[in-house]
Design a protein around this motif. Structure first.
Motif, PDB file in Angstrom:
ATOM      1  N   ARG A 134      -5.811   4.743  -0.495  1.00 24.49           N
ATOM      2  CA  ARG A 134      -6.507   6.105  -0.290  1.00 24.49           C
ATOM      3  C   ARG A 134      -6.465   6.854  -1.483  1.00 24.49           C
ATOM      4  NH1 ARG A 134      -3.878  11.020   0.277  1.00 24.49           N
ATOM      5  NH2 ARG A 134      -5.069  12.521   1.500  1.00 24.49           N
ATOM      6  N   GLU A 135      -5.286   6.714  -2.399  1.00 28.11           N
ATOM      7  CA  GLU A 135      -5.579   7.514  -3.781  1.00 28.11           C
ATOM      8  C   GLU A 135      -6.583   7.070  -4.529  1.00 28.11           C
ATOM      9  OE1 GLU A 135      -3.683  10.051  -4.443  1.00 28.11           O
ATOM     10  OE2 GLU A 135      -2.669  10.376  -2.544  1.00 28.11           O
ATOM     11  N   GLY A 150     -10.468  15.692  -1.630  1.00 24.46           N
ATOM     12  CA  GLY A 150      -9.886  15.369  -0.304  1.00 24.46           C
ATOM     13  C   GLY A 150      -9.444  16.665   0.641  1.00 24.46           C
ATOM     14  N   LEU A 169      -9.934   7.906  -3.128  1.00 25.46           N
ATOM     15  CA  LEU A 169     -10.491   9.451  -3.637  1.00 25.46           C
ATOM     16  C   LEU A 169     -10.633   9.628  -5.160  1.00 25.46           C
ATOM     17  CD1 LEU A 169      -7.770  11.219  -1.312  1.00 25.46           C
ATOM     18  CD2 LEU A 169     -10.201  11.239  -1.045  1.00 25.46           C
ATOM     19  N   LEU A 193     -11.555   9.330   4.039  1.00 20.59           N
ATOM     20  CA  LEU A 193     -10.397   8.715   3.049  1.00 20.59           C
ATOM     21  C   LEU A 193      -9.303   9.708   3.405  1.00 20.59           C
ATOM     22  CD1 LEU A 193     -11.894   7.706  -0.059  1.00 20.59           C
ATOM     23  CD2 LEU A 193     -10.942   6.292   1.499  1.00 20.59           C
ATOM     24  N   ASP A 217       0.935  -1.411   0.230  1.00 21.83           N
ATOM     25  CA  ASP A 217       0.087  -0.208   0.139  1.00 21.83           C
ATOM     26  C   ASP A 217       0.832   1.311   0.133  1.00 21.83           C
ATOM     27  OD1 ASP A 217      -2.609   1.346   0.203  1.00 21.83           O
ATOM     28  OD2 ASP A 217      -2.246   1.818   2.215  1.00 21.83           O
ATOM     29  N   SER A 256      -0.750   6.350   0.953  1.00 16.16           N
ATOM     30  CA  SER A 256      -1.486   5.155   0.948  1.00 16.16           C
ATOM     31  C   SER A 256      -2.157   4.942  -0.816  1.00 16.16           C
ATOM     32  CB  SER A 256      -2.655   5.251   1.673  1.00 16.16           C
ATOM     33  OG  SER A 256      -3.496   3.982   1.437  1.00 16.16           O
ATOM     34  N   ASN A 262      -6.849  10.326   6.940  1.00 21.64           N
ATOM     35  CA  ASN A 262      -5.403   9.335   6.794  1.00 21.64           C
ATOM     36  C   ASN A 262      -4.488  10.223   6.161  1.00 21.64           C
ATOM     37  OD1 ASN A 262      -3.185   7.412   7.036  1.00 21.64           O
ATOM     38  ND2 ASN A 262      -4.075   6.214   5.477  1.00 21.64           N
TER      39      ASN A 262
END
Length: 258
Positions: free
Chosen positions: A72-73, A44, A76, A62, A21, A69, A65
Motif C-alpha cells: 500500500r505504501e 491517500g 501510494l 489503495l 507485507d 501494508s 485498506n
C-alpha cells in the motif's frame, strides 16, 4: 516423503507474503521513501484524493485498506510521484488562477416552502444553463456546493464573462412560479492544489467576495479588476466591505459588461 496439496502450498505462500507485507522494518523503510519522494506525502487522505482523475481513483482504492501494508505504501508513493510530475507540467497554467464562487440568493428559504422535488428541478435547471458558460470559456468546475459551485479559470476575463452570463441565464428561469437569482464572486491568487480541489486564503477570499454580492450581481477583487479590459467592462467600487478571513485592505468591485 509426502506430497503437499497445491491448496496448502498456496495457503502457506499467501501467509508468508502477508507477513512480509506487514513487517515493521519494511513498513518504516517504505514510509521513509514516501517522505523523500516528490509530491504530496499525505497522498491517500480525503483532501488528496477528492478528484476524478485516474490517479485520484487509484489512490482512493489503495487508501481504502486501513491495515499497515508495504505494498500500500509503495503504491501510494507511485501515485504521489505520478501526480507530482503531472501537476508540474501544468504548473505554468495554474501558478495564478481566478477562482469563482456562485450561489442562489434566498434558495434555502424558497426550498423550505417549495419542497424537495421543486428544489431539485431548480438546481438541475440552474446547472444546465450556467455550467456551460463556465466550461466553454475554459473554466473547470471544481465542486458543487448545494445551490452553488466553485470553478477556476486560467484567465480573469474568462471568469468574469462566465459569471456575468451565468447570472443572466439563470435570471431567465422560472420554476414553480419562482424566478431564481444567482450571485457570483471572483478573486485571483495562487491557492494550494490538493488533488482535484484547491485550498488556502485565496479560496476563502473568493468565497467571501461572493457572499457580499446581491442577486444577479458579480463582484470581483482588485487583482481581478486589474486584469480586465476597461473598454469591455464597467466596474464600480463596493464600499464598506468587511469579511472575516480576508485582508483588511481588500477592495471589491461590482462589474458589468459595457
Amino acid at each position: 516423503m509426502t506430497d503437499e496439496a497445491p491448496g496448502g502450498r498456496r495457503s502457506r505462500l499467501g501467509q508468508a507474503l502477508r507477513e512480509v507485507d506487514r513487517r515493521e522494518s519494511l513498513l518504516r523503510t517504505a514510509r521513509f521513501v514516501r517522505r523523500l519522494a516528490p509530491g504530496d506525502s499525505e497522498m491517500g487522505d480525503p483532501l488528496s484524493t477528492a478528484g476524478r482523475l485516474p490517479s485520484h481513483r487509484l489512490a482512493r482504492a489503495l487508501a481504502d485498506n486501513p491495515e499497515p501494508s508495504v505494498l500500500r505504501e509503495l503504491g501510494l508513493t507511485a501515485v504521489q510521484v505520478w501526480q507530482a510530475f503531472t501537476d508540474s507540467r501544468r504548473a505554468t497554467e495554474t501558478a495564478e488562477i481566478t477562482i469563482l464562487f456562485t450561489d442562489l440568493v434566498g434558495f434555502s428559504t424558497w426550498a423550505l416552502e417549495a419542497g424537495d422535488d421543486a428544489a431539485l428541478r431548480l438546481l438541475r435547471e440552474v446547472g444546465r444553463v450556467s455550467e456551460p458558460e463556465i466550461t466553454r470559456r475554459g473554466g473547470r468546475v471544481v465542486k458543487r456546493l448545494g445551490d452553488g459551485l466553485m470553478a477556476v479559470f486560467a484567465e480573469p476575463e474568462a471568469g468574469v464573462e462566465a459569471a456575468v452570463e451565468a447570472c443572466a441565464r439563470v435570471a431567465e428561469l422560472e420554476i414553480s412560479g419562482h424566478r431564481p437569482s444567482l450571485r457570483a464572486g471572483l478573486h485571483a491568487g495562487t491557492p494550494r492544489k490538493l488533488g482535484h480541489d484547491y485550498l488556502g486564503v485565496d479560496v476563502n477570499v473568493a468565497a467571501r467576495v461572493a457572499d457580499a454580492a446581491g442577486g444577479g450581481q458579480v463582484l470581483i477583487s482588485a487583482p481581478v479588476r486589474e486584469a480586465l479590459d476597461p473598454e469591455r467592462f464597467e466596474v464600480r467600487r463596493k464600499r464598506w466591505f468587511r469579511a472575516k478571513g480576508t485582508p483588511r485592505d481588500l477592495e471589491i468591485f461590482a462589474v458589468e459588461p459595457r
